[in-house]
Design a protein around this motif. Sequence first.
Motif, PDB file in Angstrom:
ATOM      1  N   SER A 150       0.875  -1.137   0.167  1.00  0.00           N
ATOM      2  CA  SER A 150       0.001   0.142  -0.023  1.00  0.00           C
ATOM      3  C   SER A 150       0.746   1.322   0.050  1.00  0.00           C
ATOM      4  CB  SER A 150      -0.801  -0.135   1.403  1.00  0.00           C
ATOM      5  OG  SER A 150      -0.127   0.221   2.227  1.00  0.00           O
ATOM      6  N   TYR A 151       0.223   2.407  -0.649  1.00  0.00           N
ATOM      7  CA  TYR A 151       1.080   3.576  -0.427  1.00  0.00           C
ATOM      8  C   TYR A 151       0.015   4.482  -0.246  1.00  0.00           C
ATOM      9  CZ  TYR A 151       3.356   7.778  -2.424  1.00  0.00           C
ATOM     10  OH  TYR A 151       3.913   9.165  -2.620  1.00  0.00           O
ATOM     11  N   ARG A 152       0.575   5.167   1.175  1.00  0.00           N
ATOM     12  CA  ARG A 152      -0.557   6.199   1.796  1.00  0.00           C
ATOM     13  C   ARG A 152      -1.658   5.913   2.049  1.00  0.00           C
ATOM     14  NH1 ARG A 152       0.908  11.920  -1.579  1.00  0.00           N
ATOM     15  NH2 ARG A 152       2.847  12.135  -1.232  1.00  0.00           N
ATOM     16  N   SER A 153      -1.839   4.533   2.587  1.00  0.00           N
ATOM     17  CA  SER A 153      -3.024   3.758   3.062  1.00  0.00           C
ATOM     18  C   SER A 153      -3.856   3.380   1.815  1.00  0.00           C
ATOM     19  CB  SER A 153      -3.676   4.409   4.005  1.00  0.00           C
ATOM     20  OG  SER A 153      -2.890   4.905   5.038  1.00  0.00           O
ATOM     21  N   HIS A 154      -3.387   3.420   0.544  1.00  0.00           N
ATOM     22  CA  HIS A 154      -4.030   2.743  -0.500  1.00  0.00           C
ATOM     23  C   HIS A 154      -3.375   1.804  -1.037  1.00  0.00           C
ATOM     24  CE1 HIS A 154      -7.005   6.293  -0.700  1.00  0.00           C
ATOM     25  NE2 HIS A 154      -5.793   7.186  -0.366  1.00  0.00           N
ATOM     26  N   PRO A 155      -4.036   0.583  -1.229  1.00  0.00           N
ATOM     27  CA  PRO A 155      -3.381  -0.481  -1.815  1.00  0.00           C
ATOM     28  C   PRO A 155      -2.972  -0.263  -3.449  1.00  0.00           C
ATOM     29  CG  PRO A 155      -5.498  -1.229  -0.980  1.00  0.00           C
ATOM     30  CD  PRO A 155      -5.711   0.162  -0.833  1.00  0.00           C
ATOM     31  N   ILE A 156      -1.783  -0.547  -3.614  1.00  0.00           N
ATOM     32  CA  ILE A 156      -1.197  -0.397  -4.939  1.00  0.00           C
ATOM     33  C   ILE A 156      -0.961  -1.881  -5.757  1.00  0.00           C
ATOM     34  CG2 ILE A 156      -0.511   2.103  -4.766  1.00  0.00           C
ATOM     35  CD1 ILE A 156       2.355   0.626  -4.365  1.00  0.00           C
ATOM     36  N   SER A 207       4.128   0.537   2.370  1.00  0.00           N
ATOM     37  CA  SER A 207       3.916  -0.447   3.393  1.00  0.00           C
ATOM     38  C   SER A 207       3.596  -1.797   2.872  1.00  0.00           C
ATOM     39  CB  SER A 207       2.935   0.112   4.248  1.00  0.00           C
ATOM     40  OG  SER A 207       3.086   1.487   4.627  1.00  0.00           O
ATOM     41  N   VAL A 208       4.124  -2.673   3.446  1.00  0.00           N
ATOM     42  CA  VAL A 208       4.075  -3.944   3.358  1.00  0.00           C
ATOM     43  C   VAL A 208       2.724  -4.461   4.377  1.00  0.00           C
ATOM     44  CG1 VAL A 208       4.743  -6.434   3.014  1.00  0.00           C
ATOM     45  CG2 VAL A 208       6.364  -4.313   2.292  1.00  0.00           C
ATOM     46  N   ILE A 209       1.941  -4.900   3.915  1.00  0.00           N
ATOM     47  CA  ILE A 209       0.664  -5.371   4.705  1.00  0.00           C
ATOM     48  C   ILE A 209       0.615  -6.990   4.741  1.00  0.00           C
ATOM     49  CG2 ILE A 209      -1.674  -5.216   5.378  1.00  0.00           C
ATOM     50  CD1 ILE A 209      -0.172  -2.573   5.605  1.00  0.00           C
ATOM     51  N   VAL A 239      -4.004  -2.136 -11.172  1.00  0.00           N
ATOM     52  CA  VAL A 239      -4.872  -1.814  -9.737  1.00  0.00           C
ATOM     53  C   VAL A 239      -5.427  -0.360 -10.009  1.00  0.00           C
ATOM     54  CG1 VAL A 239      -4.773  -1.399  -7.321  1.00  0.00           C
ATOM     55  CG2 VAL A 239      -3.600  -3.412  -8.283  1.00  0.00           C
ATOM     56  N   PRO A 240      -6.686  -0.052 -10.041  1.00  0.00           N
ATOM     57  CA  PRO A 240      -7.221   1.188  -9.760  1.00  0.00           C
ATOM     58  C   PRO A 240      -6.866   1.867  -8.523  1.00  0.00           C
ATOM     59  CG  PRO A 240      -8.859  -0.226  -9.318  1.00  0.00           C
ATOM     60  CD  PRO A 240      -7.900  -1.097  -9.414  1.00  0.00           C
TER      61      PRO A 240
END
Length: 234
Positions: free
Chosen positions: A127-133, A183-185, A161-162
């Motif tokens: 994720s980037y800035r709490s948005h999944p990429i 971030s690796v979730i 991914v949108p």
Amino acid sequence: MSMEDDRQVPPTLRPNPNVRQNQNYQPPPTPVKPMPMGPRYMPDEPNRRGLCACITIVLLLVGLLILVLWLVYRPTKPHFGVISAAVYGLNATAPPLMTTSMQFTIVITNPNRRVAIYFDTLDAYVSYRSHPITTPVALPALYMEEHSSVSVSPMIGGSPVPVSPDVSNGLAMDEAYGVLGVSVIMQGRLRWKAGAIRTGHYGIFVKCDVMMSFKKGVSGQVPLTGAPACYVDV
């Protein structure tokens, strides 16, 4: 009957010659004394109280045993750490779709000396800035013995991914600056094993914030700018 025989019979039992005897006469029945009324069933109160006391003592002993086992085998959350990263694709120039391909080497440590861990399911995404990429990728099931470590290197991403314009613009700015923060979730379910005892499933959530040096056009291994700290919640 002779006079001598009459003297031997008590006067009360001698027949009265003036009274005609009734052949069907029966003496009245002897009255029966009524029994005292009371409850039909009287429970054995001492036995019942003894049974309740035994059950209470057994429950207390079982609870004490569980408490002792928990204090002795109290499990500690596993530790996660990212030790390397690689970027093989970061296409942020065609919103609203974005294609990202990254690989991270993650070390998982079981700090418990008496408890093993089963990772039944574990999925990872970026994720980037709490948005999944990236889309989630499933990691293989893991069994970790007491006080052991294992490393996994999942390849994450590869599918479009949108994303929002803010995400694509932020990634473009980070590329130009030369430092990329993602971030690796990881999410999944685990179980604890202490001797022959296995617990139920527990949900686990892991977030590792990774800062790495990255410039546009670079593909492959990239250096980390620090030791990433991973937050673990079980």
